[in-house]
Motif scaffolding. Sequence first.
Motif, PDB file in Angstrom:
ATOM      1  N   GLY A  64       0.125 -13.775   5.495  1.00  0.00           N
ATOM      2  CA  GLY A  64       0.410 -13.304   6.856  1.00  0.00           C
ATOM      3  C   GLY A  64       0.231 -14.427   7.858  1.00  0.00           C
ATOM      4  O   GLY A  64       1.069 -14.637   8.750  1.00  0.00           O
ATOM      5  N   PRO A 115       0.840  -1.208   0.000  1.00  0.00           N
ATOM      6  CA  PRO A 115       0.000   0.000   0.000  1.00  0.00           C
ATOM      7  C   PRO A 115       0.875   1.259   0.000  1.00  0.00           C
ATOM      8  O   PRO A 115       1.998   1.254   0.506  1.00  0.00           O
ATOM      9  N   GLY A 163      -0.600  -8.699   0.134  1.00  0.00           N
ATOM     10  CA  GLY A 163      -1.329  -9.274  -0.986  1.00  0.00           C
ATOM     11  C   GLY A 163      -0.951  -8.756  -2.361  1.00  0.00           C
ATOM     12  O   GLY A 163       0.154  -8.228  -2.583  1.00  0.00           O
ATOM     13  N   GLY A 212      -0.776  -7.307   7.593  1.00  0.00           N
ATOM     14  CA  GLY A 212      -1.573  -8.201   6.749  1.00  0.00           C
ATOM     15  C   GLY A 212      -1.788  -9.554   7.390  1.00  0.00           C
ATOM     16  O   GLY A 212      -0.839 -10.176   7.891  1.00  0.00           O
ATOM     17  N   THR A 213      -3.039  -9.982   7.384  1.00  0.00           N
ATOM     18  CA  THR A 213      -3.395 -11.267   7.995  1.00  0.00           C
ATOM     19  C   THR A 213      -4.274 -12.094   7.056  1.00  0.00           C
ATOM     20  O   THR A 213      -5.264 -12.685   7.466  1.00  0.00           O
ATOM     21  N   ASN A 273      -9.102  -4.789  -2.352  1.00  0.00           N
ATOM     22  CA  ASN A 273      -7.857  -4.483  -1.635  1.00  0.00           C
ATOM     23  C   ASN A 273      -6.988  -3.453  -2.349  1.00  0.00           C
ATOM     24  O   ASN A 273      -5.975  -3.022  -1.808  1.00  0.00           O
ATOM     25  N   TRP A 311      -9.938  -9.596  -2.423  1.00  0.00           N
ATOM     26  CA  TRP A 311      -9.311  -9.450  -3.741  1.00  0.00           C
ATOM     27  C   TRP A 311     -10.173 -10.078  -4.832  1.00  0.00           C
ATOM     28  O   TRP A 311      -9.967  -9.797  -6.009  1.00  0.00           O
ATOM     29  N   ARG A 343      -5.893  -5.424   9.712  1.00  0.00           N
ATOM     30  CA  ARG A 343      -7.046  -4.597   9.340  1.00  0.00           C
ATOM     31  C   ARG A 343      -8.331  -5.429   9.404  1.00  0.00           C
ATOM     32  O   ARG A 343      -9.314  -5.001   9.964  1.00  0.00           O
ATOM     33  N   LYS A 351     -14.145 -13.840   1.942  1.00  0.00           N
ATOM     34  CA  LYS A 351     -12.721 -13.589   1.731  1.00  0.00           C
ATOM     35  C   LYS A 351     -12.111 -14.981   1.799  1.00  0.00           C
ATOM     36  O   LYS A 351     -12.619 -15.817   2.554  1.00  0.00           O
TER      37      LYS A 351
HETATM   38  P1  NA7 Z   1      -4.516 -11.154   0.924  1.00  0.00           P
HETATM   39  O1  NA7 Z   1      -5.349 -12.337   1.210  1.00  0.00           O
HETATM   40  O2  NA7 Z   1      -5.019 -10.146  -0.044  1.00  0.00           O
HETATM   41  O3  NA7 Z   1      -4.190 -10.461   2.312  1.00  0.00           O
HETATM   42  C1  NA7 Z   1      -3.591  -9.191   2.382  1.00  0.00           C
HETATM   43  C2  NA7 Z   1      -3.658  -8.696   3.803  1.00  0.00           C
HETATM   44  O4  NA7 Z   1      -3.058  -7.407   3.875  1.00  0.00           O
HETATM   45  C3  NA7 Z   1      -5.086  -8.543   4.319  1.00  0.00           C
HETATM   46  O5  NA7 Z   1      -5.124  -8.901   5.666  1.00  0.00           O
HETATM   47  C4  NA7 Z   1      -5.329  -7.049   4.125  1.00  0.00           C
HETATM   48  O6  NA7 Z   1      -6.328  -6.515   4.957  1.00  0.00           O
HETATM   49  C5  NA7 Z   1      -3.965  -6.493   4.488  1.00  0.00           C
HETATM   50  N1  NA7 Z   1      -3.790  -5.154   3.963  1.00  0.00           N
HETATM   51  C6  NA7 Z   1      -3.767  -4.761   2.676  1.00  0.00           C
HETATM   52  N2  NA7 Z   1      -3.626  -3.436   2.583  1.00  0.00           N
HETATM   53  C7  NA7 Z   1      -3.581  -2.967   3.861  1.00  0.00           C
HETATM   54  C8  NA7 Z   1      -3.460  -1.674   4.437  1.00  0.00           C
HETATM   55  N3  NA7 Z   1      -3.374  -0.588   3.666  1.00  0.00           N
HETATM   56  N4  NA7 Z   1      -3.437  -1.563   5.781  1.00  0.00           N
HETATM   57  C9  NA7 Z   1      -3.528  -2.676   6.544  1.00  0.00           C
HETATM   58  N5  NA7 Z   1      -3.647  -3.928   6.062  1.00  0.00           N
HETATM   59  C10 NA7 Z   1      -3.677  -4.063   4.735  1.00  0.00           C
HETATM   60  O7  NA7 Z   1      -3.072 -11.595   0.381  1.00  0.00           O
HETATM   61  P2  NA7 Z   1      -2.211 -12.879   0.780  1.00  0.00           P
HETATM   62  O8  NA7 Z   1      -0.885 -12.717   0.167  1.00  0.00           O
HETATM   63  O9  NA7 Z   1      -2.281 -13.130   2.230  1.00  0.00           O
HETATM   64  O10 NA7 Z   1      -2.979 -14.063   0.095  1.00  0.00           O
HETATM   65  C11 NA7 Z   1      -3.291 -14.007  -1.283  1.00  0.00           C
HETATM   66  C12 NA7 Z   1      -3.749 -15.349  -1.746  1.00  0.00           C
HETATM   67  O11 NA7 Z   1      -2.632 -16.230  -1.891  1.00  0.00           O
HETATM   68  C13 NA7 Z   1      -4.665 -16.097  -0.847  1.00  0.00           C
HETATM   69  O12 NA7 Z   1      -5.986 -15.691  -0.902  1.00  0.00           O
HETATM   70  C14 NA7 Z   1      -4.493 -17.528  -1.296  1.00  0.00           C
HETATM   71  O13 NA7 Z   1      -5.265 -17.760  -2.446  1.00  0.00           O
HETATM   72  C15 NA7 Z   1      -3.047 -17.587  -1.651  1.00  0.00           C
HETATM   73  P3  NA7 Z   1      -7.862  -6.457   4.413  1.00  0.00           P
HETATM   74  O14 NA7 Z   1      -8.351  -7.873   4.470  1.00  0.00           O
HETATM   75  O15 NA7 Z   1      -7.802  -5.946   2.986  1.00  0.00           O
HETATM   76  O16 NA7 Z   1      -8.549  -5.553   5.326  1.00  0.00           O
END
Ligand code: NA7
Length: 532
Positions: A188, A149, A378, A183-184, A496, A491, A207, A326
């Motif tokens: 994460g 981000p 992500g 990120g969770t 996201n 996503w 988040r 999600k």
């Molecule tokens: P994800 O599932 O898109 O997770 C990204 C995480 O990062 C998610 O918890 C987001 O919170 C967090 N995020 C993104 N932008 C921010 C900001 N600006 N502030 C705080 N937190 C943020 O990606 P992954 O890599 O974990 O997994 C992708 C795929 O790979 C998964 O679905 C499997 O198919 C394998 P949010 O949920 O957007 O509030």
Amino acid sequence: MNHEPTLDIAIVGAGFAGLYMLHKAREQGLNAKVFERGDGVGGTWYWNRYPGARCDVESFYYSYSFSPELDQEWNWTERYPTQPEILAYLNHVADRFDLRDDICLGSEIVSARYDDNSTSWNLTSARGDEFTSTFFVMASGNLSAAQIPDFPGLTDFTGETYHTGNWPENDVDFRGKSVAIIGTGSSGIQVIPEIARQAEHVTVLQRTPSFSMPARNTPLTDDEISDVKANYASLRVASRNSAAGAPYPPSTDSAFDVSDEERTARYEQYWSMGGARIMNAFGDLMTSPKANDTVAEFVRGKIAESVADKDRAKILTPEGFALGSKRVCVDTDYYATFNRDNVDIIDVSSAPIERITADGIATAGDRIEVDAIVFATGYDAMTGALLAVDIRGQGGTSLRDQWSDGPKTYLGVAVSGFPNMFIITGPQSPSVLGNVVVSIEQHVEFIADHITFMKDKGYRISHPDFDAQEEWVRHVAEVGETTLFSTGSSWYVGANIPGKPRVFMPYIGGVGNFRAMCDEIAAEGYRGFVFS
Ligand code: NA7
């Protein structure tokens, strides 16, 4: 000037999709080359080298099915394969099928232009090499455009930064360090327990909490391996005909066909199987909000049992969206990690991250100092890697412009106005809601057969009819609306990425149904495509 293309087929990406496309193209007598930005094959599994990286689909099924010999000779060691094991498998495939000669590593394609006069594609790489090809295939993956981000102050930070999807090749040593992990989602949830075991202190900035299920990963026994090998043919058929690409029997009954006690007993049974199997406990978990509430409540109960501190448990408990809207996560020791003394969690949903500072992170409520920041934030999913290339179709039309209100494809494999271009598992394909490898194989075979059909008929150009594409996009949206998959801020809908059009991109009708539909379309002379 010689306008004859030098390649029959140019393929971008050397992951699961690109490797099989190359193999299949060669089998069909085509002169093919793969262009890969990484310095090795493997795609997602080349870049995602973070500690704990592992597939959340079982290894027996998250693998190619096109070669029964490969099935018999390769031995998976764990129920859920680690990143190094999948990468070793893909390297084995590259050697076993002698693919390397036609793979250009370190070759990032930055533009692809269709030339209306020569009816061929001109590709340019980041270092300025040019290639011409009759067909052009994007095999660049759905989760490959890593995103950090745009936090103010990002470049002010003086410590180390990492993104899970772009991890350095050498091991990172977090010993004695304090680490922030943002990120969770799936990444994460995998990386947090591993870093927590090593670092002096970890602060997780969350988040949105995920619903996560214990993987119950174990080493595979010789008996399990021989059993699967003896039955691989039928297991592969079952995966191909399934909804999500794995041979698990679906449940068709409703969560309300049984008593409360029986329902809980069913959830316990599926929970103990491990992974995301609980999603199959009843047939209406992703169509009925009420049924979904029952499984969500069950998982919330498991989180409460796993996390000792009540405040932390509350932060980690997802509320307000359907389980599965999600992507559900599969973990090893995730919730237990929050019982460790060296781990903190900060909820940044109400007090967002305001800026990155020279020595840490400032949120609306906190200020933390750290030595390293891990972004598990992500991807620009499904469209990011496609639009990273400047793709221009008929009359110089840009794909970025054409998709400015959201992607539109026919069957997730082709785009009207972009002749002889194919996408492996593009938007509006069923690929991302289960085992992507099954969809990849189906797409590759559909594309290869399509090209052979053209050769046999003497056609030079193919692209989808505009109306057929519109109808497919409408159908995908309509089917999406019948399920809870499209209801989350994930996503799947581009939520996201700030500013990205909100469109539910996957086809949720099931990989088996999709395959049957594509077979029918092919049998009818590729209905919906225009040839010349
Ligand atoms: P994800 O599932 O898109 O997770 C990204 C995480 O990062 C998610 O918890 C987001 O919170 C967090 N995020 C993104 N932008 C921010 C900001 N600006 N502030 C705080 N937190 C943020 O990606 P992954 O890599 O974990 O997994 C992708 C795929 O790979 C998964 O679905 C499997 O198919 C394998 P949010 O949920 O957007 O509030």
